[in-house]
Design an enzyme around this catalytic site. Structure first.
Site, PDB file in Angstrom:
ATOM      1  N   HIS A 127      46.648 -57.171 -46.692  1.00 39.11           N
ATOM      2  CA  HIS A 127      46.559 -58.614 -46.939  1.00 39.11           C
ATOM      3  C   HIS A 127      46.691 -59.421 -45.653  1.00 39.11           C
ATOM      4  O   HIS A 127      46.973 -60.609 -45.681  1.00 39.11           O
ATOM      5  CB  HIS A 127      47.635 -59.067 -47.941  1.00 39.11           C
ATOM      6  CG  HIS A 127      47.729 -58.184 -49.142  1.00 39.11           C
ATOM      7  ND1 HIS A 127      48.579 -57.098 -49.199  1.00 39.11           N
ATOM      8  CD2 HIS A 127      47.033 -58.197 -50.298  1.00 39.11           C
ATOM      9  CE1 HIS A 127      48.419 -56.473 -50.365  1.00 39.11           C
ATOM     10  NE2 HIS A 127      47.495 -57.116 -51.046  1.00 39.11           N
TER      11      HIS A 127
HETATM   12  S1  FES Z   1      49.985 -57.405 -45.936  1.00 34.40           S
HETATM   13 FE1  FES Z   1      50.195 -56.805 -48.000  1.00 34.40          FE
HETATM   14  S2  FES Z   1      51.044 -54.823 -47.860  1.00 34.40           S
HETATM   15 FE2  FES Z   1      50.860 -55.453 -45.796  1.00 34.40          FE
END
Ligand code: FES
Length: 162
Positions: A127
């Site tokens: 993410h």
């Molecule tokens: S940014 Fe979501 S698990 Fe690492």
């Protein structure tokens, strides 16, 4: 009196095996620590070792990376820690658990040529969390810095984790 004393002895001998079983076996204790010789890890390189089922990132930081980490204004950080709070004894060695504090992915940045994100540490592509050269969260949804495990140097180049 005698019967009472015998009863106490019997109870004692029954209790002992249970207590003994609760002590961790030697092999369990051994698994709870990992020793790593980092003598062959050159400046700028990193290795990953497994400890208690988790990847641990060990990075041999360059003087530039250490300087960048020290210069950061801690008041601007999401999880406010100085660089000095992130290593033990030797600033050139950063030891962190390689598990993103957002949802638990393993961030990139350990291997040569892998993405390290905007802050030259690690990048979690799940993410988009970016960590700096001290393993501190700088961008993206992760709430905390990469965790620093318990570790110590047991010689000049051997690290014991756990
Ligand atoms: S940014 Fe979501 S698990 Fe690492």
């Amino acid at each position: 009196m005698t019967a009472g004393a015998m009863g106490a002895v019997a109870a004692g001998s029954v209790v002992w095996p249970f207590i003994n079983q609760m002590n961790p076996a030697a092999d369990t204790k051994a698994l709870s620590t990992t020793e790593v010789d980092v003598a062959s890890v050159a400046e700028g390189q990193a290795i990953t070792v497994m400890w208690r089922g988790k990847p641990v990132f060990i990075r041999h930081r360059t003087p530039k990376e250490i300087a960048e980490s020290k210069e950061v204004d801690v008041s601007l950080l999401r999880d406010k820690q100085t660089d000095e709070q992130r290593f033990k004894t030797k600033p050139e060695w950063l030891v962190v658990i390689g598990v993103c504090t957002h949802l638990g992915c393993v961030p990139l940045g350990q291997k040569t040529g892998e993405m390290r994100g905007d802050y030259n540490g690690w990048f979690c592509p799940c993410h988009g969390s970016a960590y700096d050269t001290s393993g501190r969260i700088r961008k993206g949804p992760a709430p905390k810095n990469l965790e620093v495990p318990m570790y110590s140097f047991i010689s000049d180049t051997v690290i014991r984790i756990g």
